[in-house]
Design an enzyme around this catalytic site. Sequence first.
Site, PDB file in Angstrom:
ATOM      1  N   HIS A 132      -3.970   1.011  11.944  1.00 48.50           N
ATOM      2  CA  HIS A 132      -3.742  -0.277  12.607  1.00 48.50           C
ATOM      3  C   HIS A 132      -5.101  -0.914  12.872  1.00 48.50           C
ATOM      4  O   HIS A 132      -5.968  -0.300  13.500  1.00 48.50           O
ATOM      5  CB  HIS A 132      -2.991  -0.040  13.921  1.00 48.50           C
ATOM      6  CG  HIS A 132      -2.737  -1.286  14.714  1.00 48.50           C
ATOM      7  ND1 HIS A 132      -2.844  -2.549  14.179  1.00 48.50           N
ATOM      8  CD2 HIS A 132      -2.386  -1.461  16.008  1.00 48.50           C
ATOM      9  CE1 HIS A 132      -2.557  -3.441  15.109  1.00 48.50           C
ATOM     10  NE2 HIS A 132      -2.289  -2.809  16.227  1.00 48.50           N
ATOM     11  N   ASN A 175     -10.304  -2.907   2.424  1.00 50.56           N
ATOM     12  CA  ASN A 175      -9.966  -2.923   1.005  1.00 50.56           C
ATOM     13  C   ASN A 175     -11.227  -2.681   0.185  1.00 50.56           C
ATOM     14  O   ASN A 175     -12.332  -2.673   0.723  1.00 50.56           O
ATOM     15  CB  ASN A 175      -9.379  -4.284   0.614  1.00 50.56           C
ATOM     16  CG  ASN A 175      -7.900  -4.418   0.973  1.00 50.56           C
ATOM     17  OD1 ASN A 175      -7.225  -3.438   1.227  1.00 50.56           O
ATOM     18  ND2 ASN A 175      -7.421  -5.644   0.983  1.00 50.56           N
ATOM     19  N   HIS A 190       0.828  -1.223   0.000  1.00 49.67           N
ATOM     20  CA  HIS A 190       0.000   0.000   0.000  1.00 49.67           C
ATOM     21  C   HIS A 190       0.858   1.267   0.000  1.00 49.67           C
ATOM     22  O   HIS A 190       0.509   2.262   0.628  1.00 49.67           O
ATOM     23  CB  HIS A 190      -0.943   0.033   1.209  1.00 49.67           C
ATOM     24  CG  HIS A 190      -1.945  -1.092   1.237  1.00 49.67           C
ATOM     25  ND1 HIS A 190      -3.209  -0.970   0.722  1.00 49.67           N
ATOM     26  CD2 HIS A 190      -1.867  -2.355   1.717  1.00 49.67           C
ATOM     27  CE1 HIS A 190      -3.871  -2.111   0.892  1.00 49.67           C
ATOM     28  NE2 HIS A 190      -3.077  -2.965   1.485  1.00 49.67           N
TER      29      HIS A 190
HETATM   30 FE1  HDE Z   1      -2.535  -4.856   5.489  1.00 52.78          FE
HETATM   31  N1  HDE Z   1      -0.719  -4.083   5.951  1.00 52.78           N
HETATM   32  N2  HDE Z   1      -1.873  -6.694   5.991  1.00 52.78           N
HETATM   33  N3  HDE Z   1      -4.258  -5.709   4.845  1.00 52.78           N
HETATM   34  N4  HDE Z   1      -3.183  -3.087   4.895  1.00 52.78           N
HETATM   35  C1  HDE Z   1      -0.349  -2.805   5.784  1.00 52.78           C
HETATM   36  O1  HDE Z   1       0.752  -1.514   7.392  1.00 52.78           O
HETATM   37  C2  HDE Z   1      -0.774  -6.940   6.741  1.00 52.78           C
HETATM   38  C3  HDE Z   1      -4.592  -7.022   4.867  1.00 52.78           C
HETATM   39  C4  HDE Z   1      -4.438  -2.771   4.471  1.00 52.78           C
HETATM   40  O2  HDE Z   1      -3.192   3.423   3.978  1.00 52.78           O
HETATM   41  C5  HDE Z   1       0.974  -2.486   6.411  1.00 52.78           C
HETATM   42  O3  HDE Z   1       1.083   0.698   7.729  1.00 52.78           O
HETATM   43  C6  HDE Z   1      -0.703  -8.332   7.065  1.00 52.78           C
HETATM   44  C7  HDE Z   1      -5.992  -7.212   4.607  1.00 52.78           C
HETATM   45  C8  HDE Z   1      -4.499  -1.386   4.090  1.00 52.78           C
HETATM   46  O4  HDE Z   1      -1.596   3.252   5.468  1.00 52.78           O
HETATM   47  C9  HDE Z   1       1.383  -3.811   7.060  1.00 52.78           C
HETATM   48  C10 HDE Z   1      -1.794  -8.902   6.474  1.00 52.78           C
HETATM   49  C11 HDE Z   1      -6.489  -5.955   4.431  1.00 52.78           C
HETATM   50  C12 HDE Z   1      -3.221  -0.892   4.306  1.00 52.78           C
HETATM   51  C13 HDE Z   1       0.224  -4.718   6.690  1.00 52.78           C
HETATM   52  C14 HDE Z   1      -2.524  -7.868   5.821  1.00 52.78           C
HETATM   53  C15 HDE Z   1      -5.402  -5.030   4.566  1.00 52.78           C
HETATM   54  C16 HDE Z   1      -2.424  -1.978   4.816  1.00 52.78           C
HETATM   55  C17 HDE Z   1       1.978  -1.847   5.489  1.00 52.78           C
HETATM   56  C18 HDE Z   1      -2.188 -10.367   6.472  1.00 52.78           C
HETATM   57  C19 HDE Z   1      -7.930  -5.568   4.093  1.00 52.78           C
HETATM   58  C20 HDE Z   1      -2.737   0.505   4.016  1.00 52.78           C
HETATM   59  C21 HDE Z   1       2.078  -0.396   5.894  1.00 52.78           C
HETATM   60  C22 HDE Z   1      -2.367 -10.904   7.746  1.00 52.78           C
HETATM   61  C23 HDE Z   1      -8.856  -5.855   5.178  1.00 52.78           C
HETATM   62  C24 HDE Z   1      -2.984   1.423   5.176  1.00 52.78           C
HETATM   63  C25 HDE Z   1       1.272  -0.306   7.083  1.00 52.78           C
HETATM   64  C26 HDE Z   1      -2.554   2.819   4.842  1.00 52.78           C
HETATM   65  C27 HDE Z   1      -1.091  -1.854   5.180  1.00 52.78           C
HETATM   66  C28 HDE Z   1       0.166  -5.993   7.084  1.00 52.78           C
HETATM   67  C29 HDE Z   1      -3.688  -8.123   5.044  1.00 52.78           C
HETATM   68  C30 HDE Z   1      -5.600  -3.626   4.402  1.00 52.78           C
HETATM   69  C31 HDE Z   1       2.738  -4.345   6.667  1.00 52.78           C
HETATM   70  C32 HDE Z   1       0.390  -8.996   7.869  1.00 52.78           C
HETATM   71  C33 HDE Z   1      -6.754  -8.536   4.601  1.00 52.78           C
HETATM   72  C34 HDE Z   1      -5.711  -0.634   3.545  1.00 52.78           C
HETATM   73  O5  HDE Z   1       1.498  -3.708   8.435  1.00 52.78           O
END
Ligand code: HDE
Length: 718
Positions: free
Chosen positions: A342, A151, A78
Amino acid sequence: MAKPTIVSTDLDEKSQRLDAHTEDSADSLMTSNQGVRINDDQNTLKAGERGPSLLEDFIFREKITHFDHERIPERIVHARGAGAHGYFQPYASMASVTRAQFLQDPAKKTPVFVRFSTVAGSRGSSDLARDVRGFAVKFYTDEGNFDLVGNNMPVFFIQDAMKFPDLIHAVKAEPHNEIPQAQSAHDTFWDFASLMPESTHMLMWVMSDRAIPRSYRMMEGFGVHTFRFVNEKGESHFVKFHWKPLLGMHSVVWDEALQISGQDPDFHRRDLWEAIENGSFPEWELGVQIIPEEDEHKFDFDLLDPTKLVPEEIVPVQRIGKMTLNRNPDNFFAETEQVAFHVGHIVPGIDFTNDPLLQGRLFSYTDTQLIRLGGPNFHEIPINRPLTEIHNNQRDGAMRQQINRGRTSYHPNTLGGGCPMQAGRDMSGFISHAERIDARKVRERSDSFFDHFTQAALFWNSQSDREKQNIVDAFSFELSKCETPTIRSRMVNTLAHVDKILARQVAMNLGLTVPDPLEPVQNGGMPADGDPARYAPLPIKNPVGTSLALSMDHAPKNSIKTRKVGLLAADGVDDASIDTLKKMLIAEGAVVKIIAPQAGHITTSAGKTVAVDFALFSASSVLFDALCLLDGSPSVAAFDLHPKARLMLQEAYRHFKPLAAIGNAVTVLQSAIGIAAAGTGSGKVENAKGVVMGEAKQVKEIAKVFMGEIAQHRHWNR
Ligand code: HDE
């Protein structure tokens, strides 16, 4: 000489001054970061005019050091995004299901900050990649921050957080040559996906038009996981969160997406920014599907499985409030880049479930901020601060802003009067829902998680013919870019487990055949000692049925608000045609732009001056929702046989967009797009598959029919 103003020695007042905004005004003088006024910002300190620079030049060193550190690590996923401020207002009290204060009073407005993003690309990549879009909302509630980090698709690729690094490594650029940027169309992604049958449902979404939205403002959002609402009595209901855009749902076509990536890689950012600057504030309704706890096992899938959705036909979405985005950030870096979402930021009245993907996310988000924002005090950055005061015994750490007073930084204490005290339930303290757990400690997946194909088939069955065609085309495009033959075949075999027609069409485009009988689907997502029989995907449950809510074609299309319409006009354009079109389109909320052979302005047949928004040489049809060729002989002649004008009209036609021509312009449009001359002269306005044509005197009627076509967005039957 004027002395620098000393603000205050009072620490509280000072810390308030460490607030977000600094604006330079006419009387602001340049200072160093220590507040020392700078006389010369043009020359380094040297030993003589032509001599070497001196290390003692603290002004130069401070400036260059700050510059050298201007970038922070981009988000690992993202990275590419755009943000906006706004507010949320509930429609009615939700007290029966949740004690969350921001959902109680319809008069209460809660500030929000939203960040939309793509997932795979780097920070500078194109907005129009085929990808999932992030839809992250921070609610600054009176009880602390609640982040709904969702999402634009309601399911995900994997069922367990353990596989997230693998998924992301596979989809991002390949590690040996860092190619390709922001694309899933390459071998490592399809290698992984074809070995993870649990990703099949999500692949259907990512290969659909949902992955190439027309605008952030025209896409749905989803919390994905099942969460909990908890009421004052401590009773819990399961809840799925939805965002429903009031502008409807629209996408571009793939060929357009490819072109926009070159013409305007900031297309979505710009669109959001301009809409807010123009006062067309984007709005979404917050929807919830509420499921009583006792219904947990009533579905033929597991509510904890993030590769499944709850069809709206089974549990309707209740719309419980509205979010309006009404202010652009003042500074991209300070706000959009530094905002730290978060999924674990929740408030009393909201709680988690044991979805294994959600559980893993609860660890990952804080962890990533520590490296990205440089330490544990990222909550003190203005965009991340809650509106509520923060009182606890956490201290120090890099870049600490808060200056805590007093001797005590521990609890319990008597020396600090026992402060800060624990809140307790009566004082709105957070209480985790007391879910009963009685289990063995295992690395396992529930048997209820192995139906990977029924909902993939549900999604496919629910699409219109055109949407299905677009999905076939997307799979074909992506897999044709994947160079390893076995990966292509493996994927075709998996698709055949979802739908034979889908698989056959993709196979045909790839020069393959669907295996008969089908081969078992390989499940690479199995532990080394796993039992292949247990990990084998279950066959589709019949009958699969349909859910019309999953089809964008089926969504209401009744407005042209904020759609961008290009009017092709040159010197001598007929006043009635330009005035009427403009007036009627703007009255319905469309954004009208004049495209002319040259920049500057044009003069109408009655001698009026009209400003030009786009010169033909810098315009492109893909940046507009619809085009109209206006009347007036000299104007029409300027476009007749003009190669760029013809190209724009042809492309718009090929991208299924509404087109219109008035009077003399009709033959020019017909010849450009190669449709037979008909209609004009019949006395009626003609609408040939979204190409609207008529005589000059019919301009109002033409505008009406044209607007009807713009509301439909695309005329797929060409
Ligand atoms: Fe994320 N995801 N994600 N994700 N995610 C990040 O956090 C992660 C997942 C989502 O505009 C990171 O600050 C893991 C699903 C959005 O700043 C990180 C898993 C969904 C955003 C991270 C998922 C999301 C992130 C990277 C699997 C939809 C952007 C930078 C367990 C429900 C937020 C950050 C923004 C961002 C980890 C799966 C949505 C690395 C480990 C499912 C919208 O922490």
